[in-house]
Scaffold this motif. Structure first.
Motif, PDB file in Angstrom:
ATOM      1  N   ASN A  56      25.209  34.931  47.918  1.00 26.13           N
ATOM      2  CA  ASN A  56      26.022  34.927  49.144  1.00 26.13           C
ATOM      3  C   ASN A  56      27.436  35.459  48.943  1.00 26.13           C
ATOM      4  N   VAL A  57      27.700  36.076  47.789  1.00 27.22           N
ATOM      5  CA  VAL A  57      29.069  36.483  47.489  1.00 27.22           C
ATOM      6  C   VAL A  57      29.600  37.509  48.480  1.00 27.22           C
ATOM      7  N   GLU A  58      28.763  38.377  49.027  1.00 28.76           N
ATOM      8  CA  GLU A  58      29.255  39.374  49.971  1.00 28.76           C
ATOM      9  C   GLU A  58      29.807  38.727  51.232  1.00 28.76           C
ATOM     10  N   GLN A  59      29.231  37.581  51.627  1.00 31.18           N
ATOM     11  CA  GLN A  59      29.700  36.868  52.816  1.00 31.18           C
ATOM     12  C   GLN A  59      31.132  36.386  52.643  1.00 31.18           C
ATOM     13  N   PHE A  60      31.502  36.057  51.406  1.00 31.69           N
ATOM     14  CA  PHE A  60      32.827  35.476  51.164  1.00 31.69           C
ATOM     15  C   PHE A  60      33.719  36.396  50.322  1.00 31.69           C
ATOM     16  N   LYS A  61      33.409  37.679  50.323  1.00 38.49           N
ATOM     17  CA  LYS A  61      34.139  38.620  49.483  1.00 38.49           C
ATOM     18  C   LYS A  61      35.640  38.593  49.746  1.00 38.49           C
ATOM     19  N   GLY A  67      38.674  40.455  40.768  1.00 37.64           N
ATOM     20  CA  GLY A  67      38.090  40.092  39.484  1.00 37.64           C
ATOM     21  C   GLY A  67      37.069  38.987  39.603  1.00 37.64           C
ATOM     22  N   LEU A  68      37.403  37.960  40.395  1.00 36.49           N
ATOM     23  CA  LEU A  68      36.490  36.843  40.589  1.00 36.49           C
ATOM     24  C   LEU A  68      35.245  37.290  41.349  1.00 36.49           C
ATOM     25  N   TYR A  69      35.440  38.152  42.325  1.00 34.80           N
ATOM     26  CA  TYR A  69      34.303  38.701  43.072  1.00 34.80           C
ATOM     27  C   TYR A  69      33.322  39.395  42.134  1.00 34.80           C
ATOM     28  N   GLN A  70      33.832  40.178  41.205  1.00 30.92           N
ATOM     29  CA  GLN A  70      32.961  40.911  40.283  1.00 30.92           C
ATOM     30  C   GLN A  70      32.217  39.960  39.352  1.00 30.92           C
ATOM     31  N   ILE A  71      32.891  38.897  38.918  1.00 31.29           N
ATOM     32  CA  ILE A  71      32.257  37.900  38.048  1.00 31.29           C
ATOM     33  C   ILE A  71      31.070  37.253  38.750  1.00 31.29           C
ATOM     34  N   VAL A  72      31.280  36.851  40.006  1.00 32.11           N
ATOM     35  CA  VAL A  72      30.203  36.200  40.762  1.00 32.11           C
ATOM     36  C   VAL A  72      29.096  37.198  41.082  1.00 32.11           C
ATOM     37  N   LYS A  73      29.467  38.410  41.478  1.00 31.75           N
ATOM     38  CA  LYS A  73      28.485  39.443  41.811  1.00 31.75           C
ATOM     39  C   LYS A  73      27.587  39.768  40.613  1.00 31.75           C
ATOM     40  N   ASN A  74      28.178  39.722  39.414  1.00 33.47           N
ATOM     41  CA  ASN A  74      27.415  39.994  38.195  1.00 33.47           C
ATOM     42  C   ASN A  74      26.500  38.835  37.808  1.00 33.47           C
ATOM     43  N   GLY A  75      26.691  37.693  38.468  1.00 39.33           N
ATOM     44  CA  GLY A  75      25.897  36.524  38.135  1.00 39.33           C
ATOM     45  C   GLY A  75      26.375  35.772  36.912  1.00 39.33           C
ATOM     46  N   TRP A  76      27.609  36.043  36.494  1.00 43.74           N
ATOM     47  CA  TRP A  76      28.150  35.379  35.312  1.00 43.74           C
ATOM     48  C   TRP A  76      28.552  33.938  35.582  1.00 43.74           C
ATOM     49  N   THR A 282      49.926  38.819  52.321  1.00 42.20           N
ATOM     50  CA  THR A 282      49.565  37.404  52.235  1.00 42.20           C
ATOM     51  C   THR A 282      48.084  37.241  52.544  1.00 42.20           C
ATOM     52  N   LYS A 283      47.391  36.402  51.768  1.00 41.81           N
ATOM     53  CA  LYS A 283      45.966  36.183  51.972  1.00 41.81           C
ATOM     54  C   LYS A 283      45.637  34.702  51.781  1.00 41.81           C
ATOM     55  N   ASN A 284      44.468  34.320  52.289  1.00 39.00           N
ATOM     56  CA  ASN A 284      43.887  33.012  51.977  1.00 39.00           C
ATOM     57  C   ASN A 284      42.680  33.261  51.083  1.00 39.00           C
ATOM     58  N   ILE A 285      42.781  32.868  49.815  1.00 39.32           N
ATOM     59  CA  ILE A 285      41.675  33.090  48.882  1.00 39.32           C
ATOM     60  C   ILE A 285      41.451  31.845  48.032  1.00 39.32           C
ATOM     61  N   LEU A 286      40.314  31.812  47.362  1.00 35.86           N
ATOM     62  CA  LEU A 286      39.993  30.692  46.477  1.00 35.86           C
ATOM     63  C   LEU A 286      40.796  30.812  45.187  1.00 35.86           C
ATOM     64  N   MET A 287      41.409  29.694  44.818  1.00 34.59           N
ATOM     65  CA  MET A 287      42.236  29.639  43.619  1.00 34.59           C
ATOM     66  C   MET A 287      41.804  28.453  42.757  1.00 34.59           C
ATOM     67  N   PRO A 288      42.027  28.520  41.430  1.00 31.68           N
ATOM     68  CA  PRO A 288      41.584  27.449  40.534  1.00 31.68           C
ATOM     69  C   PRO A 288      42.528  26.247  40.520  1.00 31.68           C
ATOM     70  N   TYR A 289      42.680  25.622  41.680  1.00 31.82           N
ATOM     71  CA  TYR A 289      43.412  24.364  41.806  1.00 31.82           C
ATOM     72  C   TYR A 289      42.387  23.242  41.903  1.00 31.82           C
ATOM     73  N   TYR A 290      42.639  22.131  41.243  1.00 31.94           N
ATOM     74  CA  TYR A 290      41.663  21.047  41.243  1.00 31.94           C
ATOM     75  C   TYR A 290      42.323  19.747  40.807  1.00 31.94           C
ATOM     76  N   ASN A 291      41.635  18.645  41.043  1.00 32.78           N
ATOM     77  CA  ASN A 291      42.067  17.339  40.571  1.00 32.78           C
ATOM     78  C   ASN A 291      41.273  17.021  39.303  1.00 32.78           C
ATOM     79  N   HIS A 292      41.950  17.014  38.187  1.00 32.02           N
ATOM     80  CA  HIS A 292      41.329  16.981  36.866  1.00 32.02           C
ATOM     81  C   HIS A 292      40.308  15.860  36.689  1.00 32.02           C
ATOM     82  N   ASN A 293      40.655  14.650  37.072  1.00 28.86           N
ATOM     83  CA  ASN A 293      39.784  13.503  36.802  1.00 28.86           C
ATOM     84  C   ASN A 293      38.535  13.470  37.666  1.00 28.86           C
TER      85      ASN A 293
END
Length: 346
Positions: A56-61, A67-76, A282-293
């Motif tokens: 489903n990566v094309e839906q959320f490209k 770079g992240l798009y290519q990683i997911v598209k490659n199936g990595w 300016t964009k809204n994109i997925l970023m590696p922010y998270y709550n560690h625990n």
């Protein structure tokens, strides 16, 4: 065979905001540090719990950086979406921004700034018609809170893995230290360490603790307040028992056999004047922010404090098992001033 490196350690991501024409106000500061006060960003179909994968990566490209798009598209790897959360900025950094509002000014050439004391130098929203908006964002990055006035990150691990087979080829354990000599906001002395006859802005010290063949290898970087001056950098090679001064160009050499350069530390570890900065929007994109625990953590490293590291998976075990948040970002392109630089752009 392609060998990749991943880092296991503490990572803090900073965001920058720029000053457009006219004076910034406290309302601008509030908007800068509370970007989701009026609501969180959204993308159709992208909700907490969504898994973005090869199917489903094309839906959320548009919600992924290239770079992240290519990683997911490659199936990595696949991306697990978590809820966007508001991370409160350190109050001392916010107060310093308010206290020193509108004191920072860009100089005549790229890499020059005057009047900056502490906090975020340019807290207003960047404007597309401001030719130096990208440079202002770069200064916000350089003077971001990041890890604070001083910090030690220990233990800090690098694992060298073969991305095809997943084989671990080497593990290096470091001790990282950082010290801001100037523009301090919380820990004494504030706002700067004195005496400082060399007018240094920051010191970075790295020591290798393991493995035995690299043990006691040490790196010291002394960064000047004047961005137009080159860093002083020194490398102690434990196996040779000698110190050598690093030439300027060696900050773009592979570091300890990794895919990383010294310039890559913390995302970008070079001078503002080394790059031409362009604000791309300016964009809204997925970023590696998270709550560690809340994440899947590994018991591999037995830290005496009880701290557990984020686990890794994906292709070759090279990708962190984290959740990604949809966040507002400013896209900035950094193109090297020198044509001999090994990276065409960032």
């Amino acid at each position: 065979m392609t060998t990749k490196i991943h880092q296991i350690g503490l990572a803090l991501v900073t965001a920058g905001f720029a000053l457009a024409a006219g004076a910034a106000t406290e309302a601008d500061v509030e908007a800068s540090f509370n970007p989701y006060k009026s609501g969180f960003p959204s993308v159709a179909g992208l909700t907490p719990g969504t898994v973005v994968n090869k199917a489903n990566v094309e839906q959320f490209k548009d919600a992924l950086d290239p770079g992240l798009y290519q990683i997911v598209k490659n199936g990595w790897d696949e991306i697990k979406v978590g809820p966007t959360t508001q991370f409160a900025m350190d109050k001392f950094y916010v107060e310093a921004t308010k206290k020193n509002l509108n004191t920072a000014k860009l100089g005549a050439q790229n890499g020059e700034i005057t009047g900056f004391v502490a906090g975020r130098p340019f807290p207003e929203e960047p404007k597309a018609d401001d030719p130096r908006a990208g440079e202002k964002l770069a200064w916000n990055f350089k003077y971001g809170l990041n890890w604070g006035d001083n910090a030690a990150i220990y233990p800090f691990y690098w694992k060298y893995r073969n991305m095809t087979s997943g084989q671990v080829e080497r593990t290096i354990m470091f001790n990282f230290h950082f010290l801001n000599f100037k523009h301090r906001v919380q820990h004494a002395p504030v706002p700067e360490v004195t005496p400082n006859p060399s007018e240094l802005f920051r010191g970075i010290y790295v020591k290798v603790l393991e493995p035995q063949d690299l043990k006691n290898t040490q790196l010291l970087i002394q960064r000047y307040e004047d961005d137009l001056k080159f860093d002083d950098a020194y490398l102690y090679l434990g196996f040779q028992r000698r110190v050598r001064r690093l030439a300027t160009g060696q900050t773009t050499d592979a570091f300890l056999g990794a895919d990383l350069m010294i310039e890559d530390f913390e995302g970008y570890n070079g001078r503002i004047s080394d790059m031409k900065w362009t604000f791309k929007g300016t964009k809204n994109i997925l970023m590696p922010y998270y709550n560690h625990n809340e994440l899947q953590l590994t018991d591999e490293f037995k830290d005496p404090s009880g701290y557990k590291f984020v686990d890794f998976g994906g292709q070759g075990g090279c990708f962190p098992k984290i959740t990604w948040q949809l966040r507002k970002v400013y896209v900035v392109e950094a193109a090297p001033v020198l044509a001999s630089h090994p990276v065409s752009k960032r």
